[in-house]
Design a protein around this motif. Structure first.
Motif, mmCIF file in Angstrom:
data_model
loop_
_atom_site.group_PDB
_atom_site.id
_atom_site.type_symbol
_atom_site.label_atom_id
_atom_site.label_comp_id
_atom_site.label_asym_id
_atom_site.label_seq_id
_atom_site.Cartn_x
_atom_site.Cartn_y
_atom_site.Cartn_z
ATOM 1 N N ARG A 189 36.314 39.779 37.182
ATOM 2 C CA ARG A 189 37.138 39.312 36.058
ATOM 3 C C ARG A 189 36.295 38.783 34.905
ATOM 4 O O ARG A 189 36.768 38.709 33.759
ATOM 5 C CB ARG A 189 38.114 38.239 36.528
ATOM 6 C CG ARG A 189 37.449 36.977 37.031
ATOM 7 C CD ARG A 189 38.454 36.000 37.621
ATOM 8 N NE ARG A 189 39.421 35.547 36.622
ATOM 9 C CZ ARG A 189 40.377 34.657 36.884
ATOM 10 N NH1 ARG A 189 40.493 34.151 38.112
ATOM 11 N NH2 ARG A 189 41.206 34.276 35.943
ATOM 12 N N GLN A 207 48.070 39.347 37.896
ATOM 13 C CA GLN A 207 46.672 39.447 38.320
ATOM 14 C C GLN A 207 46.300 38.304 39.251
ATOM 15 O O GLN A 207 45.648 38.517 40.285
ATOM 16 C CB GLN A 207 45.748 39.450 37.092
ATOM 17 C CG GLN A 207 45.814 40.719 36.262
ATOM 18 C CD GLN A 207 44.967 40.610 35.001
ATOM 19 O OE1 GLN A 207 45.085 39.644 34.243
ATOM 20 N NE2 GLN A 207 44.116 41.587 34.790
ATOM 21 N N PHE A 210 48.113 38.742 42.621
ATOM 22 C CA PHE A 210 47.492 39.819 43.395
ATOM 23 C C PHE A 210 46.176 39.334 44.006
ATOM 24 O O PHE A 210 45.878 39.611 45.169
ATOM 25 C CB PHE A 210 47.238 41.026 42.489
ATOM 26 C CG PHE A 210 46.847 42.279 43.232
ATOM 27 C CD1 PHE A 210 47.805 43.147 43.709
ATOM 28 C CD2 PHE A 210 45.505 42.595 43.452
ATOM 29 C CE1 PHE A 210 47.462 44.306 44.390
ATOM 30 C CE2 PHE A 210 45.137 43.731 44.133
ATOM 31 C CZ PHE A 210 46.124 44.598 44.607
ATOM 32 N N GLN A 211 45.390 38.603 43.234
ATOM 33 C CA GLN A 211 44.123 38.074 43.740
ATOM 34 C C GLN A 211 44.363 37.091 44.884
ATOM 35 O O GLN A 211 43.617 37.083 45.868
ATOM 36 C CB GLN A 211 43.357 37.380 42.618
ATOM 37 C CG GLN A 211 41.986 36.862 43.047
ATOM 38 C CD GLN A 211 41.285 36.078 41.946
ATOM 39 O OE1 GLN A 211 41.934 35.431 41.128
ATOM 40 N NE2 GLN A 211 39.966 36.159 41.909
ATOM 41 N N TYR A 260 40.744 40.799 42.247
ATOM 42 C CA TYR A 260 41.322 40.601 40.920
ATOM 43 C C TYR A 260 41.439 41.949 40.224
ATOM 44 O O TYR A 260 40.438 42.605 39.940
ATOM 45 C CB TYR A 260 40.443 39.660 40.096
ATOM 46 C CG TYR A 260 41.051 39.221 38.788
ATOM 47 C CD1 TYR A 260 41.939 38.146 38.754
ATOM 48 C CD2 TYR A 260 40.753 39.864 37.601
ATOM 49 C CE1 TYR A 260 42.503 37.724 37.562
ATOM 50 C CE2 TYR A 260 41.311 39.448 36.399
ATOM 51 C CZ TYR A 260 42.181 38.373 36.388
ATOM 52 O OH TYR A 260 42.737 37.962 35.206
ATOM 53 N N PRO A 261 42.670 42.437 39.951
ATOM 54 C CA PRO A 261 42.843 43.748 39.314
ATOM 55 C C PRO A 261 42.463 43.699 37.839
ATOM 56 O O PRO A 261 43.063 42.970 37.055
ATOM 57 C CB PRO A 261 44.341 44.033 39.496
ATOM 58 C CG PRO A 261 44.977 42.680 39.571
ATOM 59 C CD PRO A 261 43.964 41.777 40.233
ATOM 60 N N CYS A 262 41.466 44.464 37.485
ATOM 61 C CA CYS A 262 40.943 44.438 36.114
ATOM 62 C C CYS A 262 41.361 45.694 35.343
ATOM 63 O O CYS A 262 41.355 46.797 35.895
ATOM 64 C CB CYS A 262 39.416 44.362 36.126
ATOM 65 S SG CYS A 262 38.762 42.924 36.980
#
Length: 333
Positions: free
Chosen positions: A191, A246, A249-250, A256-258
């Motif tokens: 992130r 985000q 989800f993390q 962590y979806p980037c």
């Protein structure tokens, strides 16, 4: 008539090498899963799946017992094209004796850890010539070893599990000259991977220090200058819906979806290829550790601080060579 030049062929091979590695995990995993589901549900060849699962159970501990590296895979010409795409280079600041074992902590993780993979999971970047007699073991998530065939492909590069039992085995059963490579920040650092960033997730990452103390092996700081410049990342408004997603989800899956992007197949185009910018990994001086079988939290904190000081020193001594301002400092969180 169009005829590709040597430069065109070189670029094509480099792009293929990048995509091959980036997509291989996904393609192998999905293929193995769906083929076996098909065999079990729609055919009478379910024993093939059973035999595969039996072998998987029998071989389950191999990633924690030194893995199963193949020198021929590590020396594939394909990896040379991979390293040349950026290109990635390695810079030695001190000699490393093969009569000892080491834990090398590599920073930063970036989004894909391209430089770490190129240097320590292949033998085409010049590592073996730079550090003769040293065998690198890149340590990664155990999830990479859950799927048949994928686990074998990953292990063939010399990768092993990052678990405690794996590190204990490598430091006690493989002789000397072993270098365990850990990307300490891990996926949590993704992130913060934006061009110009020097933020490291390290403040509460003490496990590698504890392991070094337990075995009395030196810690080696390494910093990959340029790793965070390989992709851009869209930063969503703090507190907004997507930012909340985000964080949720993390919290659930620890990833962590980037929303990252790089270049496309043509110049100045948008895509998912990393920017072809040089990345140089500077390997610092080994930091000796006393052997303390059960170090207290205070002792671990003391040597963790010494390690951070050594990393800051390494960064400050070399940052201006790679276009970083003299006033720019590491941010440890």
């Amino acid at each position: 008539m169009f005829w590709p030049t040597k430069k065109d062929i070189k670029t094509t091979l480099e792009v293929f090498a990048l995509f091959q590695w980036a997509l291989s995990a996904f393609l192998i995993a999905t293929t193995v899963i769906f083929v076996n589901l098909y065999l079990v549900v729609f055919t009478s060849y379910w024993p093939v799946t059973v035999l595969m699962l039996i072998w998987l159970a029998f071989d389950w501990k191999t990633p924690e017992r030194g893995g199963r590296r193949f020198t021929c895979v590590r020396r594939w010409r394909l990896w040379k094209h991979y390293c040349n795409y950026f290109p990635i280079k390695i810079l030695k600041t001190h000699d490393i004796s093969p009569s000892h074992n080491y834990i090398l902590a590599c920073h930063p993780h970036g989004l894909m850890s391209h430089s770490c993979f190129g240097h320590f999971a292949t033998d085409t970047s010049g590592f073996s010539k730079t550090f003769p007699g040293i065998t690198p073991y890149i340590l990664t998530l155990g999830a990479f070893f859950w799927v048949p065939f994928l686990r074998d492909y990953v292990m063939s590069t010399g990768a092993c599990s990052v678990s405690q039992s794996s590190m204990d085995f490598l430091l006690t059963h493989k002789g000397t000259g072993n270098m365990l490579v850990v990307v300490v920040g891990g996926l949590a650092e993704c992130r913060y991977s934006v061009p110009g960033s020097t933020t490291l997730v390290l403040k509460n990452r003490c496990g590698f220090v504890r392991m070094a103390l337990r075995h009395g092996v030196s810690l080696i700081p390494a910093y990959a200058f340029g790793e965070t410049d390989l992709y851009d990342q869209y930063i969503f408004t703090p507190g907004g819906f997507i930012n909340h997603f985000q964080k949720w989800f993390q919290k659930i899956v620890h990833v962590y979806p980037c929303a990252f992007y790089g270049r496309g197949f043509t110049k100045n185009s948008w895509g998912l290829l990393p920017y072809s910018q040089p990345v140089t990994t500077v390997v610092g001086e080994p930091l000796p550790m006393p052997k303390i079988e059960n170090p207290s939290q205070e002792i671990v904190a003391k040597y963790h601080t010494l390690y951070i000081d050594a990393l800051r020193k390494l960064f400050d001594e070399h940052k201006t060579k790679f276009g970083i301002s003299e006033t720019k400092e590491l941010v440890i969180i």
